[in-house]
Every structure is written in C-alpha cells, then in structure tokens.
Design a protein around this motif. Structure first.
Motif, PDB file in Angstrom:
ATOM      1  N   PRO A  55       0.820  -1.208   0.000  1.00  0.00           N
ATOM      2  CA  PRO A  55       0.000   0.000   0.000  1.00  0.00           C
ATOM      3  C   PRO A  55       0.856   1.260   0.000  1.00  0.00           C
ATOM      4  CG  PRO A  55       0.011  -1.016   2.179  1.00  0.00           C
ATOM      5  CD  PRO A  55       0.718  -1.964   1.262  1.00  0.00           C
ATOM      6  N   VAL A  56       0.435   2.241  -0.781  1.00  0.00           N
ATOM      7  CA  VAL A  56       1.118   3.540  -0.829  1.00  0.00           C
ATOM      8  C   VAL A  56       0.150   4.595  -0.319  1.00  0.00           C
ATOM      9  CG1 VAL A  56       2.188   5.281  -2.300  1.00  0.00           C
ATOM     10  CG2 VAL A  56       2.567   2.844  -2.772  1.00  0.00           C
ATOM     11  N   ILE A  57       0.545   5.296   0.729  1.00  0.00           N
ATOM     12  CA  ILE A  57      -0.286   6.354   1.316  1.00  0.00           C
ATOM     13  C   ILE A  57       0.552   7.612   1.438  1.00  0.00           C
ATOM     14  CG2 ILE A  57      -1.643   7.038   3.333  1.00  0.00           C
ATOM     15  CD1 ILE A  57      -2.072   4.047   3.893  1.00  0.00           C
ATOM     16  N   GLN A  58       0.119   8.668   0.748  1.00  0.00           N
ATOM     17  CA  GLN A  58       0.815   9.958   0.754  1.00  0.00           C
ATOM     18  C   GLN A  58       2.298   9.790   0.391  1.00  0.00           C
ATOM     19  OE1 GLN A  58      -0.171  11.580   4.656  1.00  0.00           O
ATOM     20  NE2 GLN A  58      -2.018  12.553   3.837  1.00  0.00           N
ATOM     21  N   ASN A  59       2.529   9.051  -0.693  1.00  0.00           N
ATOM     22  CA  ASN A  59       3.875   8.879  -1.247  1.00  0.00           C
ATOM     23  C   ASN A  59       4.825   8.149  -0.290  1.00  0.00           C
ATOM     24  OD1 ASN A  59       5.054   9.270  -3.779  1.00  0.00           O
ATOM     25  ND2 ASN A  59       6.236  11.041  -3.125  1.00  0.00           N
ATOM     26  N   TYR A  60       4.240   7.268   0.525  1.00  0.00           N
ATOM     27  CA  TYR A  60       5.008   6.536   1.542  1.00  0.00           C
ATOM     28  C   TYR A  60       4.499   5.102   1.576  1.00  0.00           C
ATOM     29  CZ  TYR A  60       6.830   5.385   6.237  1.00  0.00           C
ATOM     30  OH  TYR A  60       7.479   4.808   7.300  1.00  0.00           O
ATOM     31  N   SER A  61       5.406   4.146   1.732  1.00  0.00           N
ATOM     32  CA  SER A  61       4.978   2.752   1.731  1.00  0.00           C
ATOM     33  C   SER A  61       5.891   1.879   2.586  1.00  0.00           C
ATOM     34  CB  SER A  61       4.963   2.198   0.297  1.00  0.00           C
ATOM     35  OG  SER A  61       4.623   0.830   0.282  1.00  0.00           O
ATOM     36  N   ARG A  62       5.261   0.935   3.292  1.00  0.00           N
ATOM     37  CA  ARG A  62       5.974  -0.189   3.906  1.00  0.00           C
ATOM     38  C   ARG A  62       5.641  -1.402   3.054  1.00  0.00           C
ATOM     39  NH1 ARG A  62       7.987   0.364   9.098  1.00  0.00           N
ATOM     40  NH2 ARG A  62       7.477   2.352  10.126  1.00  0.00           N
ATOM     41  N   THR A  63       6.640  -1.961   2.388  1.00  0.00           N
ATOM     42  CA  THR A  63       6.385  -3.033   1.443  1.00  0.00           C
ATOM     43  C   THR A  63       5.850  -4.277   2.152  1.00  0.00           C
ATOM     44  OG1 THR A  63       8.707  -3.664   1.608  1.00  0.00           O
ATOM     45  CG2 THR A  63       8.095  -2.237  -0.221  1.00  0.00           C
ATOM     46  N   THR A  64       4.989  -5.009   1.440  1.00  0.00           N
ATOM     47  CA  THR A  64       4.308  -6.160   2.031  1.00  0.00           C
ATOM     48  C   THR A  64       5.231  -7.355   2.195  1.00  0.00           C
ATOM     49  OG1 THR A  64       2.242  -5.420   1.013  1.00  0.00           O
ATOM     50  CG2 THR A  64       2.320  -7.692   1.798  1.00  0.00           C
ATOM     51  N   ASN A  65       6.015  -7.670   1.181  1.00  0.00           N
ATOM     52  CA  ASN A  65       6.836  -8.878   1.198  1.00  0.00           C
ATOM     53  C   ASN A  65       8.335  -8.593   1.329  1.00  0.00           C
ATOM     54  OD1 ASN A  65       4.678 -10.840   0.848  1.00  0.00           O
ATOM     55  ND2 ASN A  65       4.437  -9.977  -1.201  1.00  0.00           N
ATOM     56  N   LEU A  66       8.666  -7.370   1.754  1.00  0.00           N
ATOM     57  CA  LEU A  66      10.054  -6.977   1.996  1.00  0.00           C
ATOM     58  C   LEU A  66      10.098  -6.101   3.248  1.00  0.00           C
ATOM     59  CD1 LEU A  66      11.250  -5.861  -1.574  1.00  0.00           C
ATOM     60  CD2 LEU A  66      12.114  -7.843  -0.315  1.00  0.00           C
ATOM     61  N   PRO A  67      11.198  -6.115   3.983  1.00  0.00           N
ATOM     62  CA  PRO A  67      11.306  -5.248   5.178  1.00  0.00           C
ATOM     63  C   PRO A  67      11.796  -3.848   4.818  1.00  0.00           C
ATOM     64  CG  PRO A  67      13.225  -6.659   5.056  1.00  0.00           C
ATOM     65  CD  PRO A  67      12.347  -7.040   3.882  1.00  0.00           C
ATOM     66  N   TRP A  68      11.180  -3.240   3.800  1.00  0.00           N
ATOM     67  CA  TRP A  68      11.612  -1.936   3.317  1.00  0.00           C
ATOM     68  C   TRP A  68      10.572  -0.868   3.671  1.00  0.00           C
ATOM     69  CZ3 TRP A  68      13.387  -2.716  -2.485  1.00  0.00           C
ATOM     70  CH2 TRP A  68      14.483  -3.585  -2.515  1.00  0.00           C
ATOM     71  N   VAL A  69      11.081   0.347   3.892  1.00  0.00           N
ATOM     72  CA  VAL A  69      10.239   1.530   4.014  1.00  0.00           C
ATOM     73  C   VAL A  69      10.645   2.484   2.899  1.00  0.00           C
ATOM     74  CG1 VAL A  69       9.649   3.521   5.426  1.00  0.00           C
ATOM     75  CG2 VAL A  69       9.949   1.279   6.503  1.00  0.00           C
ATOM     76  N   LEU A  70       9.664   2.940   2.121  1.00  0.00           N
ATOM     77  CA  LEU A  70       9.936   3.837   0.992  1.00  0.00           C
ATOM     78  C   LEU A  70       9.240   5.169   1.218  1.00  0.00           C
ATOM     79  CD1 LEU A  70      10.108   0.786  -0.140  1.00  0.00           C
ATOM     80  CD2 LEU A  70       9.955   1.859  -2.367  1.00  0.00           C
ATOM     81  N   ASP A  71       9.963   6.234   0.991  1.00  0.00           N
ATOM     82  CA  ASP A  71       9.440   7.596   1.135  1.00  0.00           C
ATOM     83  C   ASP A  71       9.821   8.362  -0.123  1.00  0.00           C
ATOM     84  OD1 ASP A  71       9.152  10.358   1.701  1.00  0.00           O
ATOM     85  OD2 ASP A  71       9.310   9.974   3.842  1.00  0.00           O
ATOM     86  N   GLY A  72       8.813   8.688  -0.948  1.00  0.00           N
ATOM     87  CA  GLY A  72       9.090   9.351  -2.214  1.00  0.00           C
ATOM     88  C   GLY A  72       9.807  10.673  -2.059  1.00  0.00           C
ATOM     89  N   ASP A  73       9.407  11.480  -1.072  1.00  0.00           N
ATOM     90  CA  ASP A  73      10.031  12.785  -0.867  1.00  0.00           C
ATOM     91  C   ASP A  73      11.486  12.631  -0.425  1.00  0.00           C
ATOM     92  OD1 ASP A  73       7.606  13.917  -1.523  1.00  0.00           O
ATOM     93  OD2 ASP A  73       6.958  14.129   0.556  1.00  0.00           O
ATOM     94  N   ALA A  74      11.746  11.625   0.432  1.00  0.00           N
ATOM     95  CA  ALA A  74      13.123  11.392   0.887  1.00  0.00           C
ATOM     96  C   ALA A  74      14.000  10.900  -0.262  1.00  0.00           C
ATOM     97  CB  ALA A  74      13.122  10.375   2.026  1.00  0.00           C
TER      98      ALA A  74
END
Length: 354
Positions: A92-111
């Motif tokens: 799920p992506v909420i406000q350009n931010y996501s915690r991936t479902t099948n990976l231990p990653w955190v993604l932040d588009g602005d960062a």
C-alpha cells in the motif's frame, strides 16, 4: 531522462528512459534480487553510480604548460541527470510513503527525491503502475482468453496479477481517459466454491490465522495448494519432492504439471487455474468491468497452456444467474512481464512534463 522502477518481493527492475510523449524502449534496464538488499536506496546507489567501461579508450588531454607531452585524463563519467522518477511498489502507498508487504523496506518518495536530487518522485502501488502500463500494451503483448462482446461505450477495466503476491486494480473511465485505482483486494478473504476448496481452506487455515486469496493465488500459493493435495491424496513422487526441496517449489510444481509428469502437480495447477478464474470473475462483478479483465503478473505467462485449457474461464463465468453476463467480458493474459515498468515510466514522463 526519467527513471522507472517495478519493486517486487522477488525482483526489483529499474530502467532509464528518454520518454517524452509516447512509449519508448528503455535506454538501460537492470534487475536486482530484492531480498539481497537492505533498501531501495542501496539498489539505486548501485544503479545510478556512473560506471567507467573497462575497455574504454583513454582520453588524451591537451599538453600542460611547460610540457611537450599530452597528459592522460581519468575524468569519471558524468552522472545521469534524472528529471522525474516513479516506482511501482508491492504494498500500500499512502501519501507517497509505503511499507512493502513482502520486503522489510520503508519507501518515502520525498526522501528519495532529496537523496538522489530528483525534482519529482512518485510512489504507486505496483498494480496501479501495471494498470497504467496495460493501456500502452501492443496487441502482440496480449493473449485473448475470451473475446467477449464489450459495450460500445467505455466501461471499467479490471487487472488481477499473481506473482510473489496477488495484486488487483480497477480502471475507471473519467470521460477522457482511464484512471487506475489502487487496491489491496488480493488480501480479501478466500472464498471456496466447492468441497475440495473448502478442504483447502481448512488446510491453509492450520498454518495462517487469516487466509486471503494471496495465500492460494501466488507463487507460495501454488506450493500451499500442492501441500494440500499431497497431504490428502498421498500421491507425491519422491523425485518431485526432492526437486521441490532443492529448488523453487512453485517453478518445479508448474514444470511437472505442464509436462504431465506428476498427477499431483497437474491437480495443483487445475485447482490454481480454477480459483484464479473465480477471483478474476469476482473482481469483474464488483466493479462491472465490462470492457475487459487483464490477467498480469509473472505467473500467468508461464502457465499459459494451463490458463487456456478451459479451467480458468469456467471459474470466471461460474457465477450462477450472471454466467451469460460474464461470458460477454473480454479476458486477456498480459504477456509482457515489464508492464509495471512501462506504467511507472509513463507516470514519470507526465511528472517530468509538469
């Protein structure tokens, strides 16, 4: 130059495009095993770092003052200037931010934009990116399972894709173009259709508190169905058990089933195809996607012979009084496994223009 990415639980695909208005082929693509990296940033550092070709000729500079000989320059290649980037993310992506479902990653588009000096970075749910991509596919990149009789006026379109997980998306017509909607429909409750599938649900529930469609319609789902058949039919050949233990379970089961080498594998694929068709039909009914259902993801092209033998479409149309309506809906299998990357690139190109 724009950057596009398709981030999955198994592979992360990245590509650079010189994309302005229409679909173009990538200038460079590369795939990375996602689980071998701690973050997307680590992959991007490797992908975007300028590389000096090992066999590149030496650059001869002009003679320096007081020297009669030219000097050899070792200037590094210029870094690629990225004007916009878009990444399809399995989660799920909420406000350009996501915690991936099948990976231990955190993604932040602005960062990501700040770290890599990219003016605009957009994160999309991976199926939302793929939905953008199916609108740009060529006829030879699709296989028609059911031609159907779609209405002359534009109605919604559905996308369902099985791979490491199960993704779903709906595209609605806004009067000018199709707009994809993100969804996490793959995590809805698995609904068995017959006694055999009810027993499958009981079997999978012995391992998981919640049994979603993703638990049976994915790479791990193929293995889960196989284990159910194995434990109930007691018909697992030793040679296949050894291959599954040593390799990729889903790939080994699929290969044996498609070649007709083991009854247990054939039964697994029959069940998988029927459930896959049923859930694709559920999605079509919920959104009345009369203009088509697209079956994407990494599994569908590999199981094309099984998905075209009738089991999928029987599951799709088996909706009681709505069977006739279901038969009018076109169904396509997406053959291009880079459709998500194409959709991400199209989104990045629009970002760059704006």
């Amino acid at each position: 130059m724009i950057l596009a990415g398709d981030i999955g639980g198994t592979k992360t695909h990245l590509a650079l495009f010189d994309w302005k208005d229409e679909r173009t082929e990538p200038i460079r693509t590369e795939s990375f095993p996602s689980k071998e990296y701690a973050s997307l940033e680590e992959i991007l550092e490797e992908f975007l770092t300028p590389r000096t070709p090992s066999a590149a000729p030496l650059e001869i500079a002009a003679p320096t003052a007081g020297s009669g000989e030219p000097s050899v320059s070792s200037m590094p290649p210029e870094p690629t200037r990225i004007t916009a980037a878009c990444f399809g993310v399995a989660g799920p992506v909420i406000q350009n931010y996501s915690r991936t479902t099948n990976l231990p990653w955190v993604l932040d588009g602005d960062a990501l934009a700040k770290r890599f000096d990219i003016p605009a970075v957009r994160l999309l749910n991976d199926l939302e990116a793929t939905a953008h991509g199916i609108l740009l596919l060529r006829p030879e990149e699709l296989h028609t399972l059911n031609a159907g009789t779609p209405p002359t006026h534009r109605q919604a379109i559905a996308l369902i894709a099985a791979g490491t997980g199960l993704g779903e998306s709906i595209l609605f017509w806004d009067g000018a173009r199709y707009q994809p909607m993100p969804s996490e429909g793959g995590h809805t409750d698995f609904a068995p259709n017959n006694d055999n599938e009810i027993d499958l649900l009981r079997h999978v529930r012995s391992h998981y508190l919640h049994v979603s469609y993703e638990r049976v319609l994915s790479g791990p789902g193929i293995h889960a169905i196989y284990e159910y058949v194995r434990d109930t039919k007691k018909n697992e050949p030793t040679w296949l058990a050894e291959k599954i233990a040593a390799g990729d379970p889903a790939a080994e089961i699929a290969a044996a089933g498609l070649k007709g080498q083991a009854e247990i594998a054939t039964q697994t694929l029959d069940m998988f195809a029927s459930i896959f068709g049923a859930e694709a039909g559920n999605l079509a009914l919920k959104a009345m996607t009369l203009n088509g259902v697209y079956v994407g993801g990494g599994i569908a092209p590999k199981l094309l012979p099984k998905l075209t033998d009738g089991a999928f479409m029987r599951g799709f149309t088996n909706k009681g009084r709505y069977k006739r309506l279901m038969s009018t809906i076109p169904v396509y299998i997406v053959l291009n496994d880079r459709t998500g990357l194409i959709g991400a690139a199209a989104t990045a190109a629009r970002l760059a223009q704006s």
